[in-house]
Design an enzyme around this catalytic site. Structure first.
Site, mmCIF file in Angstrom:
data_model
loop_
_atom_site.group_PDB
_atom_site.id
_atom_site.type_symbol
_atom_site.label_atom_id
_atom_site.label_comp_id
_atom_site.label_asym_id
_atom_site.label_seq_id
_atom_site.Cartn_x
_atom_site.Cartn_y
_atom_site.Cartn_z
ATOM 1 N N ASN A 155 0.804 -1.191 0.044
ATOM 2 C CA ASN A 155 0.135 0.056 0.018
ATOM 3 C C ASN A 155 0.829 1.264 -0.075
ATOM 4 O OD1 ASN A 155 0.703 -0.619 2.693
ATOM 5 N ND2 ASN A 155 -1.287 0.266 3.616
ATOM 6 N N GLU A 250 5.340 -3.620 11.705
ATOM 7 C CA GLU A 250 4.304 -2.797 11.751
ATOM 8 C C GLU A 250 3.392 -3.722 10.991
ATOM 9 O OE1 GLU A 250 4.144 -0.182 13.487
ATOM 10 O OE2 GLU A 250 6.052 0.159 13.924
ATOM 11 N N CYS A 284 -3.013 0.890 7.039
ATOM 12 C CA CYS A 284 -2.908 0.240 8.232
ATOM 13 C C CYS A 284 -3.786 1.451 9.255
ATOM 14 C CB CYS A 284 -1.479 0.198 8.804
ATOM 15 S SG CYS A 284 -0.531 1.284 8.749
HETATM 16 N N1 LIG Z 1 1.160 -1.379 10.690
HETATM 17 C C1 LIG Z 1 1.604 -0.631 9.420
HETATM 18 O O1 LIG Z 1 2.311 -0.125 9.580
HETATM 19 C C2 LIG Z 1 0.940 -1.329 8.170
HETATM 20 C C3 LIG Z 1 0.307 -2.496 8.034
HETATM 21 N N2 LIG Z 1 -0.119 -2.793 7.046
HETATM 22 C C4 LIG Z 1 -0.791 -4.284 6.879
HETATM 23 O O2 LIG Z 1 -0.421 -4.978 5.719
HETATM 24 C C5 LIG Z 1 -1.534 -5.754 5.286
HETATM 25 C C6 LIG Z 1 -1.560 -5.585 3.738
HETATM 26 O O3 LIG Z 1 -0.432 -5.423 2.972
HETATM 27 P P1 LIG Z 1 0.129 -6.496 2.269
HETATM 28 O O4 LIG Z 1 1.288 -6.147 1.432
HETATM 29 O O5 LIG Z 1 -1.028 -7.503 1.755
HETATM 30 O O6 LIG Z 1 0.541 -7.367 3.581
HETATM 31 P P2 LIG Z 1 1.490 -9.094 3.429
HETATM 32 O O7 LIG Z 1 1.794 -9.190 4.719
HETATM 33 O O8 LIG Z 1 0.868 -10.063 2.544
HETATM 34 O O9 LIG Z 1 2.942 -8.637 2.537
HETATM 35 C C7 LIG Z 1 3.868 -7.745 3.027
HETATM 36 C C8 LIG Z 1 5.354 -8.083 2.595
HETATM 37 O O10 LIG Z 1 5.747 -9.209 3.055
HETATM 38 C C9 LIG Z 1 5.956 -10.164 1.719
HETATM 39 N N3 LIG Z 1 5.683 -11.333 2.132
HETATM 40 C C10 LIG Z 1 4.762 -12.252 1.809
HETATM 41 N N4 LIG Z 1 5.125 -13.414 2.412
HETATM 42 C C11 LIG Z 1 6.060 -13.527 2.984
HETATM 43 C C12 LIG Z 1 7.140 -14.282 3.752
HETATM 44 N N5 LIG Z 1 6.697 -15.654 3.936
HETATM 45 N N6 LIG Z 1 8.240 -13.760 4.210
HETATM 46 C C13 LIG Z 1 8.584 -12.810 4.213
HETATM 47 N N7 LIG Z 1 7.822 -11.646 3.372
HETATM 48 C C14 LIG Z 1 6.670 -11.929 2.697
HETATM 49 C C15 LIG Z 1 5.087 -9.562 0.592
HETATM 50 O O11 LIG Z 1 5.588 -10.175 -0.486
HETATM 51 P P3 LIG Z 1 4.581 -10.284 -1.941
HETATM 52 O O12 LIG Z 1 3.812 -9.152 -1.988
HETATM 53 O O13 LIG Z 1 5.484 -10.932 -2.697
HETATM 54 O O14 LIG Z 1 3.802 -11.386 -1.347
HETATM 55 C C16 LIG Z 1 5.250 -7.987 0.862
HETATM 56 O O15 LIG Z 1 6.282 -7.551 0.363
HETATM 57 C C17 LIG Z 1 -2.698 -5.224 6.126
HETATM 58 O O16 LIG Z 1 -3.001 -6.436 6.956
HETATM 59 C C18 LIG Z 1 -2.349 -4.015 6.843
HETATM 60 O O17 LIG Z 1 -3.084 -3.627 8.045
HETATM 61 C C19 LIG Z 1 0.112 -2.400 5.641
HETATM 62 C C20 LIG Z 1 0.676 -1.064 5.811
HETATM 63 C C21 LIG Z 1 1.399 -0.538 6.892
HETATM 64 O O1 LIG Z 2 0.901 1.820 5.758
HETATM 65 C C1 LIG Z 2 0.062 2.480 6.093
HETATM 66 O O2 LIG Z 2 -1.023 2.078 5.943
HETATM 67 C C2 LIG Z 2 0.732 3.992 6.522
HETATM 68 O O3 LIG Z 2 1.534 3.627 7.642
HETATM 69 C C3 LIG Z 2 -0.301 4.616 6.703
HETATM 70 O O4 LIG Z 2 0.355 6.004 6.617
HETATM 71 P P1 LIG Z 2 -0.492 7.474 6.897
HETATM 72 O O5 LIG Z 2 -1.023 7.150 8.357
HETATM 73 O O6 LIG Z 2 0.594 8.503 7.345
HETATM 74 O O7 LIG Z 2 -1.217 7.621 5.568
#
Ligand SMILES: NC(=O)C1=CN([C@@H]2O[C@H](COP(=O)(O)OP(=O)(O)OC[C@H]3O[C@@H](n4cnc5c(N)ncnc54)[C@H](OP(=O)(O)O)[C@@H]3O)[C@@H](O)[C@H]2O)C=CC1
Ligand SMILES: O=C(O)[C@H](O)COP(=O)(O)O
Length: 482
Positions: A155, A250, A284
């Site tokens: 994202n 995170e 997130c």
């Molecule tokens: N707290 C925060 O700051 C944030 C949290 N999020 C959370 O992330 C989720 C959505 O993001 P999303 O990208 O779908 O999350 P994922 O956990 O599916 O993927 C995150 C990253 O991990 C990689 N990945 C997948 N499988 C593995 C593995 N086994 N070992 C290591 N890395 C791996 C993915 O690669 P690939 O794409 O190739 O699968 C991607 O680069 C939501 O739940 C959201 O809440 C998102 C943004 C910020």
């Molecule tokens: O990954 C996310 O979703 C971001 O940490 C959100 O960042 P923002 O709250 O500053 O938009």
């Protein structure tokens, strides 16, 4: 597209690729990336180790200068990164550009913060501890941890990557990036800015491939000294497998917005709409639950619904407010939450509408604790509302969640706001504003299943360093005199 090793771009010997799809064009193929092999991963880590030995001896001001140069190149090349974000993660064109510009600012700030923070150490004298006189002087300084594995989510593939690599690099570490498959192109363009800026070969590299295929090999690799991961459930498994390395994770959130009876309802409604529906709820820090007091619920909801009615739904190129969610599986999951809630008696304030990955914004009233949407994060433009009768009931809702990223409370009574904020089990509480990670130098952290450690520029630099003590032992006590 090729992967980045030792300052060059290379095609994998695997002969295999993985594909990013275009979420807003019925998941049509968008771009292809190398599916790196395990021996290519080994080579990348070997180069990172070699480079780190020299990089940590590069003067801090020189490291900072390179970061500033990378930031400038990011601004100059913002267009291609923004276009890739539009194509692969359906981010609105303006927001995509903002993500890149915000990232350049983050790099500049990190360089400035790093030269101050890492340019200072601490001197401790032994005579402050009982039983000692002043025969020992301890110099504590911050040293790099080594190689940092950086894994950002789809994202914010640019911003949540630079928020890892800039603090790592200023502190004298080298980085290996595993870009998310959706969003990979923008991340690789960003890496190119670092290479063009003149970062030495091996300091910044990127291996590509599906996380499900190479993720475990990367996160359990013996050369990794720290992992900075942002994403979903995967992060919990990464933490379980990672072993003796520093961890910064995170993860997901279920950020609640509590609206008390005395709240400024216009402000609350505006914040709920911004917090709940920006980037179609795929943040997130999105508002993922509204807990509103019964007596003001109807008025609040009518204000929120009026704003939802004005939202544009469509293509990211046209800067629609609501664009397609990242994948078909994500859209299916969101739909399943809505179906479950409706079947258990929730009221949909708008008509349910979906075309491929595009889901029209939806507020769901009368949500109760037995509905999945009360606890799960949809990561989409659907927002559940629970009507509550007391502060205690609102707090119970927040604290029963397995997540604890952020939360917010709307009230004009600052005493009550602080009482609520103190009682909320979340990493951050916003008073009279929507949840947000930014500004990027603010500490940002989750508790429970929302993560380990803290981000924000200063905190990330600290996570990516360890303390080294050098103790001078004197043959006789010596005291500084006036
Ligand atoms: N707290 C925060 O700051 C944030 C949290 N999020 C959370 O992330 C989720 C959505 O993001 P999303 O990208 O779908 O999350 P994922 O956990 O599916 O993927 C995150 C990253 O991990 C990689 N990945 C997948 N499988 C593995 C593995 N086994 N070992 C290591 N890395 C791996 C993915 O690669 P690939 O794409 O190739 O699968 C991607 O680069 C939501 O739940 C959201 O809440 C998102 C943004 C910020
Ligand atoms: O990954 C996310 O979703 C971001 O940490 C959100 O960042 P923002 O709250 O500053 O938009």
């Amino acid at each position: 597209m090729r992967y980045s090793v030792d300052g060059t771009w290379r095609t994998s010997a695997s002969g295999s690729t993985c594909e990013a799809l275009n979420p807003s064009k019925a998941n049509a193929p968008a771009n292809r990336f190398q599916a790196c092999t395990t021996s290519e991963v080994d080579e990348v880590f070997a180069k990172a180790r070699e480079a780190q030995r020299t990089w940590q001896r590069t003067p801090l001001h020189a490291r900072a200068a390179l970061l500033h140069r990378a930031a400038t190149l990011m601004r100059e090349n913002a267009g291609e990164m923004a276009e890739a974000l539009v194509l692969e993660v359906a981010k609105g064109a303006k927001d995509a550009r903002v993500e890149v510009e915000r990232s350049a600012d983050l790099i500049d700030y990190t360089a400035e913060e790093g030269v101050r923070l890492l340019g200072e150490g601490k001197l401790l004298m032994s005579d402050s501890f009982p039983g000692n006189d002043r025969t020992k002087l301890c110099m504590a300084s911050k040293v790099p941890v080594g190689i940092i594995l950086c894994i950002p989510p789809f994202n914010y593939p640019v911003n949540l990557c630079v928020s890892k690599i800039a603090p790592a690099l200023i502190a004298g570490n080298t980085v290996v990036v595993k870009p998310p498959t959706q969003g990979c192109t923008a991340t690789l363009h960003m890496i190119q800015c670092f290479l063009k800026a003149g970062f030495p070969a091996g300091t910044v590299q990127a291996v590509t491939g599906r996380g499900g295929e190479i993720g475990d090999y990367l996160t359990t690799h013996p050369e990794v000294n720290a992992i900075s991961f942002t994403g979903g459930e995967t992060g919990i498994r990464v933490a379980q497998k990672a072993g003796m390395v520093a961890l910064q994770t995170e993860l997901g959130g279920k950020d609640a917005c509590i609206v008390l009876p005395d709240a400024d309802l216009d402000l609350a409604a505006k914040s709920i709409v911004k917090g709940g529906f920006s980037y179609s709820g795929q943040r997130c820090t999105a508002v993922k639950l509204v807990a509103v007091f019964e007596e003001v619920a109807d008025e609040l909801l009518s204000k929120v619904n009026a704003q939802i009615a004005k939202m544009t739904v469509g293509q990211p190129e046209d800067d629609a407010t609501i664009t397609a969610v990242v994948s078909k599986s994500s859209a299916d999951f969101i739909q399943s939450l809505v179906v479950d809630a409706e079947s258990k008696g929730a009221r949909l304030c708008q008509e349910w509408r979906r075309e491929d990955n595009l889901i029209w914004p939806l507020l769901i009233d009368n949500v109760t604790h037995d509905m999945k949407i009360c606890w799960e994060e949809p990561f989409g433009p659907v927002l559940p509302v629970v009507r509550v009768k007391s502060d205690a009931e609102a707090l119970e809702l927040v604290n029963k969640s397995r997540f604890g990223l952020q939360g917010c409370v709307f009230t004009k009574d600052i005493d009550r706001a602080i009482q609520m904020a103190d009682a909320m089990e979340t990493g951050t509480v916003q008073i009279n504003g929507p949840p947000a990670r930014g500004p990027d130098h603010f500490p940002f952290q989750g508790v429970k299943d929302s993560g380990i450690g803290s981000q924000g520029i200063t905190n990330s630099i600290n996570v990516m360093t360890k303390v080294k003590s050098t103790v001078i032992n004197l043959s006789k006590p010596s005291y500084t005199v006036a």
